[in-house]
Design a protein around this motif. Structure first.
Motif, mmCIF file in Angstrom:
data_model
loop_
_atom_site.group_PDB
_atom_site.id
_atom_site.type_symbol
_atom_site.label_atom_id
_atom_site.label_comp_id
_atom_site.label_asym_id
_atom_site.label_seq_id
_atom_site.Cartn_x
_atom_site.Cartn_y
_atom_site.Cartn_z
ATOM 1 N N PRO A 145 -44.937 91.404 39.468
ATOM 2 C CA PRO A 145 -43.623 90.819 39.779
ATOM 3 C C PRO A 145 -42.584 91.876 40.149
ATOM 4 O O PRO A 145 -41.689 92.209 39.376
ATOM 5 N N TYR A 146 -42.688 92.410 41.363
ATOM 6 C CA TYR A 146 -41.764 93.466 41.796
ATOM 7 C C TYR A 146 -40.306 93.028 41.674
ATOM 8 O O TYR A 146 -39.444 93.791 41.257
ATOM 9 N N GLY A 147 -40.035 91.790 42.078
ATOM 10 C CA GLY A 147 -38.660 91.320 42.062
ATOM 11 C C GLY A 147 -38.067 91.222 40.677
ATOM 12 O O GLY A 147 -36.850 91.292 40.506
ATOM 13 N N ALA A 148 -38.902 91.058 39.665
ATOM 14 C CA ALA A 148 -38.408 90.962 38.294
ATOM 15 C C ALA A 148 -38.200 92.331 37.668
ATOM 16 O O ALA A 148 -37.422 92.470 36.728
ATOM 17 N N LYS A 149 -38.879 93.332 38.185
ATOM 18 C CA LYS A 149 -38.813 94.648 37.555
ATOM 19 C C LYS A 149 -37.752 95.553 38.164
ATOM 20 O O LYS A 149 -37.092 96.307 37.452
ATOM 21 N N PRO A 206 -43.320 95.540 67.584
ATOM 22 C CA PRO A 206 -44.281 95.426 66.487
ATOM 23 C C PRO A 206 -43.881 96.361 65.351
ATOM 24 O O PRO A 206 -43.509 97.515 65.590
ATOM 25 N N ASN A 207 -43.948 95.885 64.119
ATOM 26 C CA ASN A 207 -43.472 96.695 63.000
ATOM 27 C C ASN A 207 -44.230 96.391 61.722
ATOM 28 O O ASN A 207 -44.896 95.355 61.588
ATOM 29 N N ALA A 208 -44.130 97.316 60.801
ATOM 30 C CA ALA A 208 -44.665 97.153 59.445
ATOM 31 C C ALA A 208 -43.599 97.631 58.469
ATOM 32 O O ALA A 208 -42.983 98.676 58.679
ATOM 33 N N VAL A 209 -43.377 96.853 57.423
ATOM 34 C CA VAL A 209 -42.319 97.158 56.455
ATOM 35 C C VAL A 209 -42.939 97.357 55.075
ATOM 36 O O VAL A 209 -43.760 96.549 54.627
ATOM 37 N N PHE A 210 -42.554 98.443 54.432
ATOM 38 C CA PHE A 210 -42.976 98.724 53.067
ATOM 39 C C PHE A 210 -41.745 98.703 52.166
ATOM 40 O O PHE A 210 -40.675 99.185 52.544
ATOM 41 N N LEU A 211 -41.907 98.157 50.966
ATOM 42 C CA LEU A 211 -40.815 98.083 49.995
ATOM 43 C C LEU A 211 -41.278 98.698 48.686
ATOM 44 O O LEU A 211 -42.186 98.183 48.033
ATOM 45 N N TRP A 212 -40.654 99.814 48.334
ATOM 46 C CA TRP A 212 -41.034 100.547 47.128
ATOM 47 C C TRP A 212 -39.975 100.368 46.052
ATOM 48 O O TRP A 212 -38.787 100.592 46.283
ATOM 49 N N GLY A 213 -40.401 99.969 44.863
ATOM 50 C CA GLY A 213 -39.480 99.843 43.749
ATOM 51 C C GLY A 213 -38.953 101.200 43.324
ATOM 52 O O GLY A 213 -39.693 102.189 43.290
ATOM 53 N N LEU A 214 -37.659 101.267 43.016
ATOM 54 C CA LEU A 214 -37.018 102.516 42.621
ATOM 55 C C LEU A 214 -36.549 102.439 41.175
ATOM 56 O O LEU A 214 -36.006 101.414 40.740
ATOM 57 N N PRO A 278 -44.957 92.035 24.650
ATOM 58 C CA PRO A 278 -43.818 92.813 25.144
ATOM 59 C C PRO A 278 -43.682 92.683 26.648
ATOM 60 O O PRO A 278 -44.682 92.707 27.366
ATOM 61 N N PRO A 279 -42.445 92.548 27.176
ATOM 62 C CA PRO A 279 -42.256 92.381 28.620
ATOM 63 C C PRO A 279 -42.908 93.474 29.453
ATOM 64 O O PRO A 279 -43.406 93.202 30.530
ATOM 65 N N ARG A 280 -42.918 94.712 28.943
ATOM 66 C CA ARG A 280 -43.492 95.787 29.750
ATOM 67 C C ARG A 280 -44.982 95.568 30.014
ATOM 68 O O ARG A 280 -45.528 96.066 31.000
ATOM 69 N N MET A 281 -45.658 94.799 29.165
ATOM 70 C CA MET A 281 -47.065 94.552 29.356
ATOM 71 C C MET A 281 -47.318 93.604 30.528
ATOM 72 O O MET A 281 -48.429 93.478 31.012
ATOM 73 N N LEU A 282 -46.285 92.902 30.959
ATOM 74 C CA LEU A 282 -46.431 91.973 32.066
ATOM 75 C C LEU A 282 -45.884 92.553 33.369
ATOM 76 O O LEU A 282 -45.793 91.869 34.371
ATOM 77 N N GLY A 283 -45.491 93.801 33.352
ATOM 78 C CA GLY A 283 -44.970 94.420 34.561
ATOM 79 C C GLY A 283 -43.475 94.377 34.648
ATOM 80 O O GLY A 283 -42.906 94.658 35.692
ATOM 81 N N TYR A 284 -42.794 94.033 33.553
ATOM 82 C CA TYR A 284 -41.347 94.009 33.535
ATOM 83 C C TYR A 284 -40.826 95.348 33.041
ATOM 84 O O TYR A 284 -41.597 96.192 32.607
ATOM 85 N N PRO A 285 -39.529 95.577 33.115
ATOM 86 C CA PRO A 285 -38.996 96.922 32.860
ATOM 87 C C PRO A 285 -39.442 97.520 31.535
ATOM 88 O O PRO A 285 -39.171 96.965 30.475
ATOM 89 N N PRO A 286 -40.147 98.679 31.573
ATOM 90 C CA PRO A 286 -40.578 99.325 30.355
ATOM 91 C C PRO A 286 -39.536 100.269 29.799
ATOM 92 O O PRO A 286 -39.717 100.857 28.757
ATOM 93 N N MET A 287 -38.442 100.484 30.517
ATOM 94 C CA MET A 287 -37.445 101.468 30.113
ATOM 95 C C MET A 287 -36.108 101.117 30.734
ATOM 96 O O MET A 287 -36.035 100.362 31.695
ATOM 97 N N ARG A 288 -35.066 101.673 30.158
ATOM 98 C CA ARG A 288 -33.744 101.512 30.763
ATOM 99 C C ARG A 288 -33.676 102.405 31.971
ATOM 100 O O ARG A 288 -34.147 103.538 31.968
ATOM 101 N N GLN A 289 -33.050 101.914 33.034
ATOM 102 C CA GLN A 289 -33.061 102.638 34.279
ATOM 103 C C GLN A 289 -31.810 103.460 34.494
ATOM 104 O O GLN A 289 -31.502 103.876 35.594
ATOM 105 N N GLY A 290 -31.060 103.734 33.447
ATOM 106 C CA GLY A 290 -29.895 104.611 33.587
ATOM 107 C C GLY A 290 -28.906 104.044 34.570
ATOM 108 O O GLY A 290 -28.692 102.849 34.678
#
Length: 295
Positions: A145-149, A206-214, A278-290
């Motif tokens: 769940p990229y959008g949730a993390k 023609p294009n390809a788009v990549f989205l990387w979580g930060l 724990p949420p981190r086990m499901l791919g949700y935020p494992p840490m505070r992102q400052g």
């Protein structure tokens, strides 16, 4: 000595591991995750340790063994270990079953290593009770769940005049993605490079788009102009890259959730079915992102 005692069980386990890695966004060698050879060696290691286990138990044992593995101790199917490791193999060294022994090529970075470990721990949390008949195996293979993390994403748009040129351009740029990940890490920014490709239909070419979580670990400003300039030096470091770049293009930008495709922003409701996990086990935020400054 046979590398794998039961080939059918090994093949079934390997198919499961590949599906798990693809669904969780950790199956792409070029961006620092697993390649097929990595999963094959890890799967064979589990099969040799547990020759009489069922396929289900082998998958559980995979998560049990490698979530606790003392990296960077190499994983090897024989006693010998290569005397040296190439760049990229120092974090998760995996030895190919050949003689003389060689390490599998790897592009693992600190960011991708952390995500792989999170996914191994998540798998363990979902399968550790092997005596339970209530394990829903679909949870293991749920899309990440990229959008949730993540709140912010690095958007990478690759475009070219024709579909054929785009295919070559994408392949070339992806082979240089590790340098972009390392640059982000040098800025104290964690990165989850989603391997999947999107298409922006508002762009004429023609294009390809990549989205990387930060993941912002500190008050860091991302200047996409300088980031692109630095990355382009890696892309155009030889004649082939310079030739391709003359007809193709790269655009980098930092975007938020409104600019993320619906397929990435939606996340399944299975979180509600596991209240004690724990949420981190499901791919949700494992840490505070400052501080999430993205400039």
């Amino acid at each position: 000595m046979q590398l794998v005692p039961n080939m059918k069980k090994f093949q079934l386990l390997l198919r499961c591991l590949k599906l798990w890695a693809r669904k969780r966004g950790i199956h792409c060698h070029l961006v620092g995750f697993f390649a097929g050879i990595h999963l094959a060696v890890l799967g064979a290691y589990v099969c040799r340790r547990h020759p009489n286990a069922t396929a289900n138990t082998l998958l559980c044992r995979f998560f049990e063994i490698f979530s606790h593995w003392p990296w960077p101790l190499p994983v090897s199917l024989h006693e010998q270990t290569p005397l040296w490791s190439p760049d990229g193999c120092s974090l998760m060294p995996i030895v190919m079953p050949c003689y003389p022994p060689e390490f599998c090529a790897s592009n693992v970075t600190k960011s991708t290593f952390n995500k792989i470990k999170e996914e191994l721990w998540r798998g363990l949390s979902l399968t550790k009770d092997t005596s339970s008949v209530d394990i829903d195996w679909s949870w293991i293979f749920a899309p990440f769940p990229y959008g949730a993390k993540y709140k912010h994403f690095l958007r990478i748009v690759l475009s070219a005049p024709t579909t054929e040129e785009l295919r070559d351009w994408v392949g070339w740029v992806k082979s240089r993605f590790r340098s972009l990940i390392l640059k982000l890490e040098s800025l104290n920014i964690g990165c989850d490079p989603n391997p999947s490709e999107q298409v922006d239909h508002t762009i004429g070419e023609p294009n390809a788009v990549f989205l990387w979580g930060l993941i912002m670990y500190s008050n860091t400003q991302i200047c996409t102009t300088s980031l692109k300039e630095d990355f382009m030096r890696s892309v155009t470091n030889n004649i082939y890259g310079k030739e391709k770049c003359a007809h193709s293009d790269i655009e980098l930008s930092v975007v938020g959730m409104p600019q993320v495709p619906k397929s990435m922003s939606d996340h399944p409701a299975y979180l509600q079915k596991l209240p004690n996990l724990p949420p981190r086990m499901l791919g949700y935020p494992p840490m505070r992102q400052g501080c999430n400054a993205v400039g």
